[in-house]
Design an enzyme around this catalytic site. Structure first.
Site, PDB file in Angstrom:
ATOM      1  N   THR A  43      18.673   4.706 -16.637  1.00 48.85           N
ATOM      2  CA  THR A  43      17.769   5.415 -17.543  1.00 48.85           C
ATOM      3  C   THR A  43      16.411   4.737 -17.524  1.00 48.85           C
ATOM      4  O   THR A  43      16.316   3.512 -17.566  1.00 48.85           O
ATOM      5  CB  THR A  43      18.322   5.432 -18.974  1.00 48.85           C
ATOM      6  OG1 THR A  43      19.616   6.042 -18.973  1.00 48.85           O
ATOM      7  CG2 THR A  43      17.408   6.202 -19.904  1.00 48.85           C
ATOM      8  N   LEU A  66      18.213   0.130 -22.733  1.00 48.99           N
ATOM      9  CA  LEU A  66      18.232   1.349 -21.936  1.00 48.99           C
ATOM     10  C   LEU A  66      19.222   1.136 -20.803  1.00 48.99           C
ATOM     11  O   LEU A  66      19.294   0.043 -20.228  1.00 48.99           O
ATOM     12  CB  LEU A  66      16.841   1.675 -21.374  1.00 48.99           C
ATOM     13  CG  LEU A  66      15.825   2.319 -22.324  1.00 48.99           C
ATOM     14  CD1 LEU A  66      14.491   2.506 -21.611  1.00 48.99           C
ATOM     15  CD2 LEU A  66      16.326   3.642 -22.861  1.00 48.99           C
ATOM     16  N   ASP A  67      19.964   2.181 -20.470  1.00 46.11           N
ATOM     17  CA  ASP A  67      20.957   2.064 -19.412  1.00 46.11           C
ATOM     18  C   ASP A  67      20.300   1.718 -18.079  1.00 46.11           C
ATOM     19  O   ASP A  67      19.102   1.910 -17.875  1.00 46.11           O
ATOM     20  CB  ASP A  67      21.744   3.378 -19.265  1.00 46.11           C
ATOM     21  CG  ASP A  67      22.573   3.688 -20.500  1.00 46.11           C
ATOM     22  OD1 ASP A  67      22.830   2.740 -21.268  1.00 46.11           O
ATOM     23  OD2 ASP A  67      22.927   4.866 -20.691  1.00 46.11           O
ATOM     24  N   PHE A  68      21.125   1.237 -17.162  1.00 42.10           N
ATOM     25  CA  PHE A  68      20.653   0.844 -15.833  1.00 42.10           C
ATOM     26  C   PHE A  68      19.986   2.015 -15.126  1.00 42.10           C
ATOM     27  O   PHE A  68      18.975   1.857 -14.437  1.00 42.10           O
ATOM     28  CB  PHE A  68      21.841   0.319 -15.014  1.00 42.10           C
ATOM     29  CG  PHE A  68      21.476  -0.188 -13.648  1.00 42.10           C
ATOM     30  CD1 PHE A  68      20.844  -1.402 -13.480  1.00 42.10           C
ATOM     31  CD2 PHE A  68      21.782   0.560 -12.518  1.00 42.10           C
ATOM     32  CE1 PHE A  68      20.513  -1.867 -12.220  1.00 42.10           C
ATOM     33  CE2 PHE A  68      21.463   0.097 -11.254  1.00 42.10           C
ATOM     34  CZ  PHE A  68      20.828  -1.114 -11.109  1.00 42.10           C
ATOM     35  N   LYS A  71      10.210   1.214 -18.383  1.00 38.24           N
ATOM     36  CA  LYS A  71      11.302   0.662 -17.577  1.00 38.24           C
ATOM     37  C   LYS A  71      11.681   1.643 -16.464  1.00 38.24           C
ATOM     38  O   LYS A  71      11.974   2.809 -16.723  1.00 38.24           O
ATOM     39  CB  LYS A  71      12.516   0.371 -18.455  1.00 38.24           C
ATOM     40  CG  LYS A  71      13.741  -0.106 -17.684  1.00 38.24           C
ATOM     41  CD  LYS A  71      14.944  -0.085 -18.565  1.00 38.24           C
ATOM     42  CE  LYS A  71      16.252   0.120 -17.909  1.00 38.24           C
ATOM     43  NZ  LYS A  71      16.339   0.919 -16.735  1.00 38.24           N
TER      44      LYS A  71
END
Length: 367
Positions: free
Chosen positions: A108, A104-106, A70
């Site tokens: 990260t 997963l964070d935006f 990602k």
């Protein structure tokens, strides 16, 4: 095959999520063996039962297990009401509706498991299983040995204490420090909150592996199928997946095309996908070799897949044929062609007005 809940079968067929599938069942739009089913919790045998949605027969999709790298600046959801890029745009080439295993964070990046096997996702996300997640973080300041103990302390998130993390210092970089953290649970922004609690701001964060499956060899936006060895190791440690199927034979080509559909020009720290769309299929090795692969791939595209030495050998050929083209133009303007207009203006043709004097006396008599 064991009986499964109807909404689970619909979700695995790629019709909708489980919650949306439940709404379809309640509305009476689903039939099983010709009978309308509107009760939740109904169990069916997906292999033998004839399941229809709005009169159209459906069949369960094959179970798919992929790992996505990602990129930063991409939402870890299948849709976003604010119109931000999502992982659904990166996973269109999978051929099935898959959902992320965890979040997963935006901002990260890193390893993200995705599948259409609900049981597989639930087991790996459950805190009791303790599936390890390994992160690499770049933090502001020098994290000395005494500070590392603070990173390993438990903190509270949403009123519950977290499990202690395993932290290892990788290196110093100026006034920054690179750390490796291993978590056994997936709490919301846990690593970043650890940085806030210890007084070290997390500047950059990436997850390099999840449940032992590493994203090594994948560039941001790329994905691949899990290998048989990886699925076997997961089943041995966590009990899932129940059945192990080899990935499709076209897994490598799918991985390359998936990078081409990555959102371009987003400006979120990942390279543009335009250059990857134009690469020849043979440039996949260069694509995996880091920054060097991107420049080589663009040069290969401009040379039509040939090497610079081959092109240098072929370049003199137009210069050698140049004199032959010039001599042809000289032959076309031969003197024989230029004399033709002279014959057309021969004196015999212009001597025709000699009869004119006979007509002049006639005009004089009329006057």
């Amino acid at each position: 095959m064991a009986l499964e809940r109807l909404q689970k079968v619909l979700a695995r067929a790629g019709i909708a999520s489980r919650r949306a599938a439940e709404e379809l069942i309640v509305k009476g739009r689903v039939r099983v063996d010709g009978r309308v089913v509107s009760e939740l919790g109904t169990r069916v045998d997906a292999r033998r039962a004839r399941i229809e949605l709005d009169g159209k027969s459906i069949s369960a999709q094959d179970l798919v297990y992929v790992l996505l790298h990602k990129p930063r600046g991409v939402m870890c959801t299948l849709s976003d009401p604010e119109g931000r890029p999502t992982i659904a745009e990166l996973l269109r080439g999978v051929g099935a509706r898959v959902v992320p295993v965890g979040r997963l964070d935006f901002h990260t990046s890193g390893a993200l498991l995705c599948t259409n096997d609900g049981e597989f996702a639930n087991v790996l996300m459950h805190p009791s299983r303790g599936a390890p997640k390994v992160y690499v973080a770049k933090v502001q300041g020098h994290v000395e040995d005494a500070n590392l103990r603070n990173w390993e302390q438990s903190i509270e998130i949403d009123g519950r204490s977290t499990r202690p993390a395993l932290v290892r210092r990788l290196r110093f970089e100026g006034d920054k420090t690179w750390l490796e953290l291993t978590l056994r649970e997936g709490r919301n922004r846990q690593v970043r909150r650890l940085g806030e609690a210890t007084g070290f701001l997390v500047m950059r964060l990436a997850r390099i592996s999840h449940a032992g499956v590493s994203a090594e060899g994948l560039r941001p936006g790329q994905w691949r199928h899990l290998s048989v060895d990886e699925l076997t190791a997961l089943k041995k440690e966590f009990g899932v997946p129940k059945r192990i199927h080899p990935p499709p034979a076209s897994a490598e080509s799918v991985r390359a095309s998936s990078y081409a559909v990555r959102p371009a020009n987003r400006g979120h720290g990942s390279r543009s996908a335009v250059s990857s769309q134009r690469r020849a299929p043979g440039a996949e090795r260069q694509q995996e070799s880091g920054d060097r692969g991107e420049s080589r791939g663009s040069r290969a595209q401009g040379l039509g897949g040939r090497t610079q030495r081959e092109v240098a050998v072929q370049r003199p050929s137009p210069q050698r044929t140049a004199p032959a083209q010039r001599t042809v133009s000289v032959q076309r303007t031969a003197p024989a062609q230029r004399t033709v207009p002279v014959q057309r203006t021969a004196p015999t043709q212009r001597a025709a007005p000699t009869r004119g004097p006979r007509a002049r006396p006639v005009r004089a008599r009329k006057r």
